[in-house]
Design an enzyme around this catalytic site. Structure first.
Site, mmCIF file in Angstrom:
data_model
loop_
_atom_site.group_PDB
_atom_site.id
_atom_site.type_symbol
_atom_site.label_atom_id
_atom_site.label_comp_id
_atom_site.label_asym_id
_atom_site.label_seq_id
_atom_site.Cartn_x
_atom_site.Cartn_y
_atom_site.Cartn_z
ATOM 1 N N HIS B 35 0.828 -1.208 0.000
ATOM 2 C CA HIS B 35 0.000 0.000 0.000
ATOM 3 C C HIS B 35 0.860 1.256 0.000
ATOM 4 O O HIS B 35 0.550 2.244 -0.671
ATOM 5 C CB HIS B 35 -0.920 0.029 1.227
ATOM 6 C CG HIS B 35 -1.858 -1.129 1.329
ATOM 7 N ND1 HIS B 35 -1.593 -2.229 2.117
ATOM 8 C CD2 HIS B 35 -3.052 -1.372 0.731
ATOM 9 C CE1 HIS B 35 -2.594 -3.093 2.016
ATOM 10 N NE2 HIS B 35 -3.495 -2.598 1.183
ATOM 11 N N GLN B 153 -8.965 -7.782 -10.773
ATOM 12 C CA GLN B 153 -9.691 -6.619 -10.250
ATOM 13 C C GLN B 153 -9.410 -5.399 -11.127
ATOM 14 O O GLN B 153 -10.323 -4.641 -11.474
ATOM 15 C CB GLN B 153 -9.268 -6.340 -8.805
ATOM 16 C CG GLN B 153 -9.783 -5.034 -8.244
ATOM 17 C CD GLN B 153 -9.424 -4.869 -6.784
ATOM 18 O OE1 GLN B 153 -9.957 -5.559 -5.920
ATOM 19 N NE2 GLN B 153 -8.507 -3.959 -6.480
#
Lengths: 283, 283
Positions: B35, B153
Protein backbone atom coordinates in the site's frame (compact mmCIF):
# COMPACT_ATOMS: atom_id res chain seq x y z
CA UNK A 1 -25.13 25.96 -29.60
CA UNK A 2 -22.66 23.22 -30.39
CA UNK A 3 -23.41 19.58 -31.16
CA UNK A 4 -20.94 16.90 -30.10
CA UNK A 5 -21.05 13.17 -30.83
CA UNK A 6 -18.40 11.72 -28.50
CA UNK A 7 -17.72 11.75 -24.76
CA UNK A 8 -14.24 13.12 -25.44
CA UNK A 9 -15.62 16.07 -27.43
CA UNK A 10 -18.29 16.64 -24.79
CA UNK A 11 -15.66 16.89 -22.06
CA UNK A 12 -13.60 19.28 -24.14
CA UNK A 13 -16.68 21.41 -24.84
CA UNK A 14 -17.52 21.60 -21.12
CA UNK A 15 -14.00 22.26 -19.80
CA UNK A 16 -14.54 26.01 -19.46
CA UNK A 17 -18.07 25.54 -18.11
CA UNK A 18 -17.03 23.71 -14.93
CA UNK A 19 -16.44 26.97 -13.07
CA UNK A 20 -20.15 27.73 -13.42
CA UNK A 21 -23.30 25.71 -12.88
CA UNK A 22 -24.16 23.01 -15.44
CA UNK A 23 -27.76 21.87 -15.94
CA UNK A 24 -28.57 18.70 -17.89
CA UNK A 25 -31.64 17.32 -19.64
CA UNK A 26 -31.46 13.75 -20.99
CA UNK A 27 -33.81 13.04 -23.89
CA UNK A 28 -34.52 10.40 -26.50
CA UNK A 29 -35.22 13.18 -29.01
CA UNK A 30 -38.67 13.61 -30.59
CA UNK A 31 -38.83 16.75 -28.50
CA UNK A 32 -42.11 18.38 -27.53
CA UNK A 33 -43.33 21.03 -25.11
CA UNK A 34 -42.68 18.64 -22.19
CA UNK A 35 -38.97 18.59 -22.99
CA UNK A 36 -39.04 22.35 -23.58
CA UNK A 37 -40.36 22.86 -20.04
CA UNK A 38 -37.41 20.82 -18.69
CA UNK A 39 -34.98 22.87 -20.78
CA UNK A 40 -36.49 26.11 -19.45
CA UNK A 41 -36.13 24.86 -15.86
CA UNK A 42 -32.47 24.01 -16.55
CA UNK A 43 -31.89 27.32 -18.34
CA UNK A 44 -33.27 29.30 -15.38
CA UNK A 45 -30.89 27.58 -12.91
CA UNK A 46 -27.70 27.15 -14.94
CA UNK A 47 -24.80 28.91 -16.59
CA UNK A 48 -24.48 26.11 -19.15
CA UNK A 49 -27.33 23.87 -20.35
CA UNK A 50 -26.47 20.46 -21.80
CA UNK A 51 -29.06 18.28 -23.53
CA UNK A 52 -28.51 14.73 -24.74
CA UNK A 53 -30.35 13.02 -27.58
CA UNK A 54 -29.96 9.26 -27.48
CA UNK A 55 -32.58 6.63 -28.26
CA UNK A 56 -31.21 4.04 -25.89
CA UNK A 57 -31.70 0.57 -27.39
CA UNK A 58 -31.09 -1.28 -24.12
CA UNK A 59 -34.19 0.08 -22.40
CA UNK A 60 -36.65 -0.98 -25.09
CA UNK A 61 -38.33 -4.27 -24.27
CA UNK A 62 -39.97 -4.42 -27.72
CA UNK A 63 -37.87 -4.13 -30.86
CA UNK A 64 -40.93 -2.85 -32.74
CA UNK A 65 -41.26 0.01 -30.22
CA UNK A 66 -37.56 0.85 -30.70
CA UNK A 67 -37.88 0.77 -34.50
CA UNK A 68 -41.02 2.93 -34.41
CA UNK A 69 -39.61 5.47 -31.96
CA UNK A 70 -39.65 8.85 -33.78
CA UNK A 71 -36.26 10.28 -34.81
CA UNK A 72 -36.44 13.98 -35.64
CA UNK A 73 -32.95 15.33 -34.97
CA UNK A 74 -33.18 18.41 -37.18
CA UNK A 75 -36.35 19.65 -35.46
CA UNK A 76 -34.93 18.65 -32.05
CA UNK A 77 -31.82 20.77 -32.59
CA UNK A 78 -33.97 23.75 -33.65
CA UNK A 79 -36.08 23.42 -30.49
CA UNK A 80 -32.96 23.09 -28.33
CA UNK A 81 -31.40 26.18 -29.88
CA UNK A 82 -34.63 28.13 -29.35
CA UNK A 83 -34.66 27.15 -25.67
CA UNK A 84 -31.09 28.34 -25.18
CA UNK A 85 -29.29 25.00 -24.96
CA UNK A 86 -25.50 25.46 -25.07
CA UNK A 87 -24.28 21.92 -25.82
CA UNK A 88 -26.13 19.00 -27.40
CA UNK A 89 -24.62 15.55 -26.87
CA UNK A 90 -25.96 13.23 -29.57
CA UNK A 91 -23.84 10.07 -29.54
CA UNK A 92 -24.21 7.03 -31.76
CA UNK A 93 -25.06 3.65 -30.25
CA UNK A 94 -21.45 2.63 -30.98
CA UNK A 95 -20.11 5.53 -28.92
CA UNK A 96 -22.29 4.58 -25.95
CA UNK A 97 -21.90 0.80 -26.29
CA UNK A 98 -18.61 0.06 -28.07
CA UNK A 99 -17.46 -3.48 -28.75
CA UNK A 100 -16.68 -5.21 -25.46
CA UNK A 101 -19.08 -3.11 -23.41
CA UNK A 102 -19.93 -5.28 -20.40
CA UNK A 103 -21.19 -3.20 -17.47
CA UNK A 104 -24.71 -2.93 -16.07
CA UNK A 105 -26.06 -0.72 -13.31
CA UNK A 106 -28.99 -2.46 -11.67
CA UNK A 107 -31.47 -1.31 -9.05
CA UNK A 108 -33.45 -3.96 -7.18
CA UNK A 109 -36.58 -3.79 -5.03
CA UNK A 110 -40.14 -2.59 -5.71
CA UNK A 111 -38.99 0.73 -7.21
CA UNK A 112 -37.43 -1.15 -10.13
CA UNK A 113 -39.30 -4.45 -10.15
CA UNK A 114 -43.00 -3.56 -9.90
CA UNK A 115 -45.33 -1.75 -12.36
CA UNK A 116 -43.12 -0.64 -15.30
CA UNK A 117 -40.41 -3.04 -14.12
CA UNK A 118 -42.86 -5.94 -14.11
CA UNK A 119 -44.61 -4.98 -17.37
CA UNK A 120 -41.52 -4.17 -19.39
CA UNK A 121 -39.15 -6.68 -17.81
CA UNK A 122 -36.02 -6.41 -15.73
CA UNK A 123 -33.90 -5.19 -18.68
CA UNK A 124 -35.91 -1.96 -19.02
CA UNK A 125 -34.81 -0.28 -15.80
CA UNK A 126 -31.34 -1.87 -16.06
CA UNK A 127 -31.10 -0.14 -19.43
CA UNK A 128 -32.35 3.16 -18.00
CA UNK A 129 -30.08 2.98 -14.94
CA UNK A 130 -27.01 2.16 -17.00
CA UNK A 131 -27.51 4.78 -19.70
CA UNK A 132 -28.40 7.56 -17.25
CA UNK A 133 -25.36 6.71 -15.13
CA UNK A 134 -23.21 6.96 -18.28
CA UNK A 135 -24.81 10.25 -19.33
CA UNK A 136 -24.53 11.79 -15.85
CA UNK A 137 -20.86 10.80 -15.61
CA UNK A 138 -20.10 12.04 -19.12
CA UNK A 139 -21.71 15.42 -18.43
CA UNK A 140 -21.08 15.68 -14.66
CA UNK A 141 -23.81 18.32 -14.28
CA UNK A 142 -24.64 20.11 -11.06
CA UNK A 143 -28.31 19.32 -11.63
CA UNK A 144 -30.29 17.04 -13.94
CA UNK A 145 -33.94 17.70 -14.80
CA UNK A 146 -36.50 14.92 -15.24
CA UNK A 147 -40.25 14.96 -15.75
CA UNK A 148 -42.67 13.72 -13.09
CA UNK A 149 -44.52 11.75 -15.79
CA UNK A 150 -41.80 9.09 -15.60
CA UNK A 151 -42.30 8.79 -11.84
CA UNK A 152 -40.87 5.32 -11.50
CA UNK A 153 -37.84 6.20 -13.61
CA UNK A 154 -37.31 9.12 -11.23
CA UNK A 155 -37.57 6.70 -8.29
CA UNK A 156 -34.96 4.39 -9.84
CA UNK A 157 -32.64 7.32 -10.61
CA UNK A 158 -32.99 8.79 -7.11
CA UNK A 159 -32.01 5.38 -5.73
CA UNK A 160 -28.93 4.92 -7.91
CA UNK A 161 -27.72 8.51 -7.60
CA UNK A 162 -27.82 8.19 -3.82
CA UNK A 163 -26.44 4.63 -3.77
CA UNK A 164 -23.51 5.27 -6.13
CA UNK A 165 -22.67 8.74 -4.73
CA UNK A 166 -23.19 10.37 -8.14
CA UNK A 167 -22.56 14.06 -7.45
CA UNK A 168 -25.72 15.51 -8.99
CA UNK A 169 -28.95 17.08 -7.80
CA UNK A 170 -32.05 15.53 -9.41
CA UNK A 171 -34.77 18.09 -10.13
CA UNK A 172 -38.23 16.71 -10.86
CA UNK A 173 -40.43 19.00 -12.96
CA UNK A 174 -44.25 18.79 -13.15
CA UNK A 175 -45.78 16.69 -15.90
CA UNK A 176 -46.41 18.83 -18.93
CA UNK A 177 -49.97 18.44 -20.29
CA UNK A 178 -51.83 19.48 -23.40
CA UNK A 179 -54.86 21.71 -22.91
CA UNK A 180 -57.14 18.68 -22.88
CA UNK A 181 -55.16 17.19 -19.97
CA UNK A 182 -53.24 14.44 -21.81
CA UNK A 183 -49.69 14.11 -20.52
CA UNK A 184 -47.27 15.08 -23.27
CA UNK A 185 -45.34 12.14 -24.72
CA UNK A 186 -43.46 11.49 -27.92
CA UNK A 187 -45.74 8.47 -28.31
CA UNK A 188 -48.90 10.65 -28.48
CA UNK A 189 -48.08 11.38 -32.12
CA UNK A 190 -49.12 7.81 -32.91
CA UNK A 191 -52.66 8.23 -31.55
CA UNK A 192 -55.52 8.59 -34.01
CA UNK A 193 -58.25 11.15 -33.23
CA UNK A 194 -60.58 8.56 -31.70
CA UNK A 195 -57.73 7.00 -29.73
CA UNK A 196 -56.71 10.38 -28.41
CA UNK A 197 -60.27 11.04 -27.22
CA UNK A 198 -60.30 7.69 -25.42
CA UNK A 199 -56.81 8.31 -23.95
CA UNK A 200 -58.21 11.31 -22.08
CA UNK A 201 -59.85 8.84 -19.71
CA UNK A 202 -56.38 8.38 -18.16
CA UNK A 203 -55.97 11.95 -16.84
CA UNK A 204 -59.70 11.99 -15.98
CA UNK A 205 -59.28 8.83 -13.90
CA UNK A 206 -56.29 10.33 -12.10
CA UNK A 207 -58.28 13.49 -11.38
CA UNK A 208 -61.17 11.39 -10.07
CA UNK A 209 -58.81 9.66 -7.62
CA UNK A 210 -57.26 12.99 -6.58
CA UNK A 211 -60.73 14.44 -5.93
CA UNK A 212 -61.79 11.38 -3.95
CA UNK A 213 -58.60 11.52 -1.90
CA UNK A 214 -59.12 15.24 -1.25
CA UNK A 215 -62.63 14.43 -0.04
CA UNK A 216 -61.14 12.21 2.67
CA UNK A 217 -61.19 8.70 1.17
CA UNK A 218 -58.07 6.84 2.35
CA UNK A 219 -58.70 3.25 1.26
CA UNK A 220 -56.56 2.49 -1.83
CA UNK A 221 -59.03 -0.11 -3.09
CA UNK A 222 -61.89 2.40 -2.99
CA UNK A 223 -59.71 4.98 -4.76
CA UNK A 224 -58.66 2.47 -7.43
CA UNK A 225 -62.33 1.61 -7.93
CA UNK A 226 -63.09 5.22 -8.78
CA UNK A 227 -60.39 5.22 -11.45
CA UNK A 228 -61.50 1.85 -12.85
CA UNK A 229 -65.02 3.18 -13.32
CA UNK A 230 -63.73 6.04 -15.46
CA UNK A 231 -61.34 3.84 -17.45
CA UNK A 232 -63.95 1.13 -18.10
CA UNK A 233 -66.09 3.56 -20.10
CA UNK A 234 -63.22 4.40 -22.46
CA UNK A 235 -62.39 0.93 -23.86
CA UNK A 236 -58.78 1.23 -22.75
CA UNK A 237 -56.61 -1.82 -22.25
CA UNK A 238 -55.43 -1.20 -18.70
CA UNK A 239 -52.04 -2.67 -17.72
CA UNK A 240 -52.06 -1.47 -14.15
CA UNK A 241 -53.35 1.14 -11.81
CA UNK A 242 -51.48 1.24 -8.51
CA UNK A 243 -51.33 3.46 -5.45
CA UNK A 244 -47.84 3.29 -3.99
CA UNK A 245 -45.30 5.06 -1.83
CA UNK A 246 -43.70 7.62 -4.17
CA UNK A 247 -40.16 6.77 -3.03
CA UNK A 248 -40.13 3.00 -2.42
CA UNK A 249 -43.01 2.12 -4.78
CA UNK A 250 -44.36 -0.28 -2.17
CA UNK A 251 -48.16 -0.43 -2.08
CA UNK A 252 -49.69 1.76 0.62
CA UNK A 253 -52.23 0.29 3.02
CA UNK A 254 -53.93 3.67 3.46
CA UNK A 255 -53.40 7.06 1.86
CA UNK A 256 -52.23 8.92 4.97
CA UNK A 257 -49.21 10.73 3.59
CA UNK A 258 -48.04 11.30 0.04
CA UNK A 259 -48.95 8.51 -2.36
CA UNK A 260 -48.51 8.10 -6.07
CA UNK A 261 -51.30 6.91 -8.36
CA UNK A 262 -49.75 5.39 -11.46
CA UNK A 263 -51.52 4.14 -14.57
CA UNK A 264 -50.27 2.30 -17.64
CA UNK A 265 -52.61 1.47 -20.48
CA UNK A 266 -52.69 0.69 -24.17
CA UNK A 267 -54.86 2.73 -26.45
CA UNK A 268 -54.84 0.93 -29.74
CA UNK A 269 -51.16 0.10 -30.37
CA UNK A 270 -49.84 2.93 -28.23
CA UNK A 271 -48.74 2.37 -24.66
CA UNK A 272 -49.26 5.38 -22.37
CA UNK A 273 -48.32 6.04 -18.74
CA UNK A 274 -49.42 8.81 -16.42
CA UNK A 275 -49.55 9.48 -12.70
CA UNK A 276 -50.53 11.96 -10.04
CA UNK A 277 -49.32 12.58 -6.52
CA UNK A 278 -51.88 12.47 -3.72
CA UNK A 279 -51.04 14.83 -0.87
CA UNK A 280 -53.80 14.41 1.73
CA UNK A 281 -53.59 17.26 4.23
CA UNK A 282 -51.71 19.42 1.71
CA UNK A 283 -48.32 19.09 0.04
CA UNK B 1 -3.91 14.74 7.63
CA UNK B 2 -7.62 14.70 8.29
CA UNK B 3 -9.88 11.67 8.75
CA UNK B 4 -13.48 11.82 7.58
CA UNK B 5 -16.23 9.23 8.02
CA UNK B 6 -18.99 10.42 5.69
CA UNK B 7 -19.28 11.23 1.98
CA UNK B 8 -20.60 14.70 2.88
CA UNK B 9 -17.55 15.45 5.05
CA UNK B 10 -15.25 14.04 2.36
CA UNK B 11 -16.72 16.39 -0.25
CA UNK B 12 -16.36 19.34 2.08
CA UNK B 13 -12.75 18.39 2.83
CA UNK B 14 -11.93 18.17 -0.90
CA UNK B 15 -13.73 21.33 -2.03
CA UNK B 16 -10.55 23.42 -2.10
CA UNK B 17 -8.52 20.59 -3.62
CA UNK B 18 -10.47 20.38 -6.89
CA UNK B 19 -8.36 23.14 -8.47
CA UNK B 20 -5.32 20.84 -8.19
CA UNK B 21 -4.73 17.19 -9.00
CA UNK B 22 -6.26 14.57 -6.68
CA UNK B 23 -4.75 11.09 -6.39
CA UNK B 24 -6.66 8.24 -4.71
CA UNK B 25 -5.71 4.90 -3.19
CA UNK B 26 -8.54 2.58 -2.10
CA UNK B 27 -7.61 0.13 0.66
CA UNK B 28 -9.22 -2.34 3.04
CA UNK B 29 -6.75 -1.24 5.73
CA UNK B 30 -4.17 -3.63 7.21
CA UNK B 31 -1.66 -1.52 5.35
CA UNK B 32 1.76 -2.83 4.40
CA UNK B 33 4.64 -1.81 2.15
CA UNK B 34 2.53 -2.67 -0.92
CA UNK B 35 0.00 0.00 0.00
CA UNK B 36 2.82 2.39 0.87
CA UNK B 37 4.20 2.01 -2.66
CA UNK B 38 0.77 2.97 -4.08
CA UNK B 39 0.61 5.98 -1.75
CA UNK B 40 4.08 7.09 -2.87
CA UNK B 41 3.03 6.83 -6.53
CA UNK B 42 -0.05 8.94 -5.78
CA UNK B 43 1.97 11.41 -3.73
CA UNK B 44 4.47 11.92 -6.57
CA UNK B 45 1.69 12.74 -9.07
CA UNK B 46 -0.82 14.68 -6.99
CA UNK B 47 -1.48 17.89 -5.11
CA UNK B 48 -3.87 16.08 -2.77
CA UNK B 49 -3.69 12.39 -1.83
CA UNK B 50 -6.87 10.68 -0.61
CA UNK B 51 -6.83 7.17 0.87
CA UNK B 52 -9.89 5.15 1.81
CA UNK B 53 -10.05 2.43 4.45
CA UNK B 54 -13.12 0.24 4.08
CA UNK B 55 -13.36 -3.50 4.58
CA UNK B 56 -16.14 -4.00 2.06
CA UNK B 57 -18.45 -6.79 3.28
CA UNK B 58 -20.13 -7.31 -0.10
CA UNK B 59 -16.99 -8.59 -1.81
CA UNK B 60 -16.25 -11.34 0.70
CA UNK B 61 -17.55 -14.70 -0.42
CA UNK B 62 -16.70 -16.29 2.93
CA UNK B 63 -18.00 -14.78 6.17
CA UNK B 64 -15.07 -16.35 8.04
CA UNK B 65 -12.64 -14.50 5.75
CA UNK B 66 -14.47 -11.22 6.41
CA UNK B 67 -14.45 -11.80 10.17
CA UNK B 68 -10.75 -12.74 10.15
CA UNK B 69 -9.71 -9.81 7.93
CA UNK B 70 -7.23 -7.75 9.99
CA UNK B 71 -8.44 -4.35 11.26
CA UNK B 72 -5.60 -2.11 12.33
CA UNK B 73 -6.86 1.44 11.89
CA UNK B 74 -4.47 3.13 14.32
CA UNK B 75 -1.40 1.72 12.59
CA UNK B 76 -2.96 2.38 9.17
CA UNK B 77 -3.45 6.06 9.98
CA UNK B 78 0.15 6.34 11.18
CA UNK B 79 1.42 4.79 7.93
CA UNK B 80 -0.82 7.05 5.86
CA UNK B 81 0.41 10.14 7.70
CA UNK B 82 4.02 9.06 7.22
CA UNK B 83 3.42 8.67 3.47
CA UNK B 84 1.97 12.18 3.19
CA UNK B 85 -1.73 11.32 2.77
CA UNK B 86 -3.89 14.44 3.06
CA UNK B 87 -7.36 12.97 3.57
CA UNK B 88 -8.37 9.54 4.87
CA UNK B 89 -11.94 8.43 4.12
CA UNK B 90 -12.87 5.69 6.59
CA UNK B 91 -16.63 5.19 6.40
CA UNK B 92 -18.76 2.76 8.39
CA UNK B 93 -20.66 -0.01 6.59
CA UNK B 94 -23.83 1.96 7.37
CA UNK B 95 -22.49 5.03 5.58
CA UNK B 96 -21.65 3.00 2.49
CA UNK B 97 -24.75 0.78 2.53
CA UNK B 98 -27.55 2.61 4.35
CA UNK B 99 -30.99 1.07 4.82
CA UNK B 100 -32.69 0.78 1.43
CA UNK B 101 -29.44 0.52 -0.55
CA UNK B 102 -30.41 -1.33 -3.73
CA UNK B 103 -27.91 -0.68 -6.54
CA UNK B 104 -25.33 -3.02 -8.04
CA UNK B 105 -22.69 -2.36 -10.66
CA UNK B 106 -21.98 -5.58 -12.52
CA UNK B 107 -19.40 -6.46 -15.14
CA UNK B 108 -19.98 -9.57 -17.27
CA UNK B 109 -17.72 -11.62 -19.50
CA UNK B 110 -14.48 -13.52 -18.87
CA UNK B 111 -12.80 -10.60 -17.07
CA UNK B 112 -15.35 -10.90 -14.25
CA UNK B 113 -16.58 -14.46 -14.53
CA UNK B 114 -13.44 -16.62 -14.86
CA UNK B 115 -10.62 -17.36 -12.36
CA UNK B 116 -11.36 -15.21 -9.27
CA UNK B 117 -14.91 -14.68 -10.53
CA UNK B 118 -15.46 -18.42 -10.85
CA UNK B 119 -13.69 -19.33 -7.59
CA UNK B 120 -15.20 -16.63 -5.40
CA UNK B 121 -18.60 -16.40 -7.08
CA UNK B 122 -20.41 -13.72 -9.02
CA UNK B 123 -21.01 -11.58 -5.92
CA UNK B 124 -17.27 -10.97 -5.41
CA UNK B 125 -16.63 -8.78 -8.44
CA UNK B 126 -20.14 -7.28 -8.21
CA UNK B 127 -19.12 -6.21 -4.70
CA UNK B 128 -15.77 -4.86 -5.91
CA UNK B 129 -17.31 -3.05 -8.90
CA UNK B 130 -20.04 -1.44 -6.80
CA UNK B 131 -17.83 -0.30 -3.93
CA UNK B 132 -15.07 1.06 -6.19
CA UNK B 133 -17.67 2.94 -8.26
CA UNK B 134 -19.02 4.45 -5.03
CA UNK B 135 -15.53 5.37 -3.80
CA UNK B 136 -14.44 6.86 -7.14
CA UNK B 137 -17.61 8.96 -7.33
CA UNK B 138 -17.31 10.07 -3.71
CA UNK B 139 -13.67 11.16 -4.18
CA UNK B 140 -13.77 12.09 -7.91
CA UNK B 141 -9.98 11.82 -8.18
CA UNK B 142 -7.97 12.62 -11.28
CA UNK B 143 -6.14 9.31 -10.90
CA UNK B 144 -6.62 6.15 -8.83
CA UNK B 145 -3.73 3.79 -8.06
CA UNK B 146 -4.13 0.03 -7.92
CA UNK B 147 -1.63 -2.80 -7.54
CA UNK B 148 -0.85 -5.22 -10.37
CA UNK B 149 -1.19 -8.10 -7.89
CA UNK B 150 -4.97 -7.83 -8.18
CA UNK B 151 -4.74 -8.10 -11.97
CA UNK B 152 -8.27 -9.30 -12.53
CA UNK B 153 -9.69 -6.62 -10.25
CA UNK B 154 -7.79 -4.11 -12.37
CA UNK B 155 -9.34 -5.68 -15.50
CA UNK B 156 -12.84 -5.36 -14.04
CA UNK B 157 -12.20 -1.77 -12.96
CA UNK B 158 -10.78 -0.79 -16.36
CA UNK B 159 -13.90 -2.20 -17.96
CA UNK B 160 -16.38 -0.37 -15.71
CA UNK B 161 -14.48 2.93 -15.72
CA UNK B 162 -14.55 2.93 -19.51
CA UNK B 163 -18.11 1.61 -19.78
CA UNK B 164 -19.66 4.04 -17.28
CA UNK B 165 -17.58 7.06 -18.38
CA UNK B 166 -16.12 7.50 -14.88
CA UNK B 167 -13.75 10.46 -15.28
CA UNK B 168 -10.63 8.93 -13.72
CA UNK B 169 -7.27 7.66 -14.90
CA UNK B 170 -6.42 4.19 -13.53
CA UNK B 171 -2.73 3.79 -12.71
CA UNK B 172 -1.49 0.24 -12.21
CA UNK B 173 1.62 -0.05 -10.02
CA UNK B 174 3.99 -3.05 -9.98
CA UNK B 175 3.34 -5.81 -7.45
CA UNK B 176 5.24 -5.09 -4.27
CA UNK B 177 7.27 -8.11 -3.08
CA UNK B 178 9.18 -9.05 0.04
CA UNK B 179 12.88 -9.79 -0.38
CA UNK B 180 12.12 -13.51 -0.72
CA UNK B 181 9.81 -12.79 -3.67
CA UNK B 182 6.42 -13.31 -1.99
CA UNK B 183 3.85 -10.78 -3.17
CA UNK B 184 2.88 -8.54 -0.27
CA UNK B 185 -0.65 -9.14 1.01
CA UNK B 186 -2.49 -8.41 4.23
CA UNK B 187 -3.26 -12.12 4.32
CA UNK B 188 0.46 -13.07 4.53
CA UNK B 189 0.34 -12.25 8.26
CA UNK B 190 -1.65 -15.45 8.73
CA UNK B 191 1.06 -17.71 7.29
CA UNK B 192 3.13 -19.81 9.68
CA UNK B 193 6.89 -20.09 9.00
CA UNK B 194 6.54 -23.44 7.21
CA UNK B 195 3.56 -22.19 5.20
CA UNK B 196 5.45 -19.09 4.17
CA UNK B 197 8.35 -21.21 2.90
CA UNK B 198 5.94 -23.32 0.85
CA UNK B 199 4.13 -20.18 -0.44
CA UNK B 200 7.38 -19.11 -2.13
CA UNK B 201 6.69 -21.79 -4.74
CA UNK B 202 4.08 -19.38 -6.19
CA UNK B 203 6.51 -16.61 -7.24
CA UNK B 204 9.06 -19.32 -8.22
CA UNK B 205 6.49 -20.94 -10.51
CA UNK B 206 5.69 -17.56 -12.09
CA UNK B 207 9.39 -16.91 -12.63
CA UNK B 208 9.77 -20.35 -14.21
CA UNK B 209 7.00 -19.53 -16.70
CA UNK B 210 8.50 -16.11 -17.42
CA UNK B 211 11.90 -17.69 -18.08
CA UNK B 212 10.41 -20.36 -20.33
CA UNK B 213 8.45 -17.71 -22.25
CA UNK B 214 11.58 -15.60 -22.62
CA UNK B 215 13.35 -18.66 -24.01
CA UNK B 216 10.78 -18.81 -26.83
CA UNK B 217 8.13 -21.27 -25.60
CA UNK B 218 4.74 -20.09 -26.82
CA UNK B 219 2.43 -23.02 -26.02
CA UNK B 220 0.35 -22.13 -22.93
CA UNK B 221 0.00 -25.80 -21.95
CA UNK B 222 3.77 -26.27 -21.95
CA UNK B 223 4.19 -23.07 -19.92
CA UNK B 224 1.52 -24.15 -17.44
CA UNK B 225 3.28 -27.49 -17.10
CA UNK B 226 6.50 -25.74 -16.01
CA UNK B 227 4.59 -23.94 -13.26
CA UNK B 228 2.75 -27.08 -12.16
CA UNK B 229 6.09 -28.89 -11.74
CA UNK B 230 7.28 -26.20 -9.32
CA UNK B 231 3.99 -26.01 -7.42
CA UNK B 232 3.68 -29.79 -7.08
CA UNK B 233 6.84 -29.95 -4.99
CA UNK B 234 5.48 -27.44 -2.45
CA UNK B 235 2.30 -29.20 -1.31
CA UNK B 236 0.18 -26.23 -2.25
CA UNK B 237 -3.54 -26.60 -2.89
CA UNK B 238 -3.75 -25.01 -6.35
CA UNK B 239 -7.05 -23.39 -7.31
CA UNK B 240 -6.02 -22.34 -10.77
CA UNK B 241 -3.12 -21.40 -12.97
CA UNK B 242 -4.18 -19.69 -16.18
CA UNK B 243 -2.53 -17.88 -19.07
CA UNK B 244 -4.92 -15.27 -20.40
CA UNK B 245 -5.21 -12.04 -22.35
CA UNK B 246 -4.43 -9.33 -19.77
CA UNK B 247 -7.40 -7.15 -20.83
CA UNK B 248 -10.20 -9.58 -21.73
CA UNK B 249 -9.03 -12.50 -19.54
CA UNK B 250 -9.83 -14.88 -22.36
CA UNK B 251 -7.42 -17.84 -22.60
CA UNK B 252 -4.68 -17.33 -25.17
CA UNK B 253 -4.00 -20.00 -27.76
CA UNK B 254 -0.34 -19.01 -28.00
CA UNK B 255 1.79 -16.50 -26.13
CA UNK B 256 2.50 -14.17 -29.06
CA UNK B 257 1.83 -10.81 -27.45
CA UNK B 258 1.35 -9.82 -23.84
CA UNK B 259 -0.22 -12.52 -21.68
CA UNK B 260 -0.95 -12.75 -17.99
CA UNK B 261 -0.06 -15.79 -15.91
CA UNK B 262 -2.34 -15.87 -12.87
CA UNK B 263 -2.20 -18.26 -9.93
CA UNK B 264 -4.50 -18.77 -6.95
CA UNK B 265 -3.66 -21.30 -4.27
CA UNK B 266 -4.32 -22.15 -0.65
CA UNK B 267 -1.43 -22.60 1.70
CA UNK B 268 -2.88 -24.01 4.88
CA UNK B 269 -5.96 -21.87 5.57
CA UNK B 270 -4.66 -18.86 3.67
CA UNK B 271 -5.69 -18.10 0.10
CA UNK B 272 -3.03 -16.34 -1.97
CA UNK B 273 -3.03 -14.92 -5.50
CA UNK B 274 -0.15 -13.74 -7.65
CA UNK B 275 0.55 -13.12 -11.32
CA UNK B 276 3.15 -12.01 -13.81
CA UNK B 277 2.92 -10.43 -17.23
CA UNK B 278 4.62 -12.22 -20.12
CA UNK B 279 5.94 -9.82 -22.76
CA UNK B 280 7.52 -11.96 -25.49
CA UNK B 281 9.61 -9.75 -27.73
CA UNK B 282 9.88 -7.11 -25.02
CA UNK B 283 7.33 -4.89 -23.25
Amino acid sequence: MIVVRTVADLRTALRESRAGRIGFVATMGALHEGHASLLRAARADSDTVVMSIFVNPTQFDEQADLAAYPRTEEADLALAAAEGVDVVFAPSAGEMYPAGFATTVSVTGPVAETLEGAQRGRAHFDGVATVVTKLLLAVLPDAAYFGAKDAQQVGVLRRLVADLNIPVQLVVCPTSRDDDGLARSSRNARLGADERARALAIPRALQEVADASASGIRDPEVLRGRALDVLAEALIELEYIAIVDPVSFEPVAAVDGQALVAIAARVGRTRLIDNTLLTPGGP
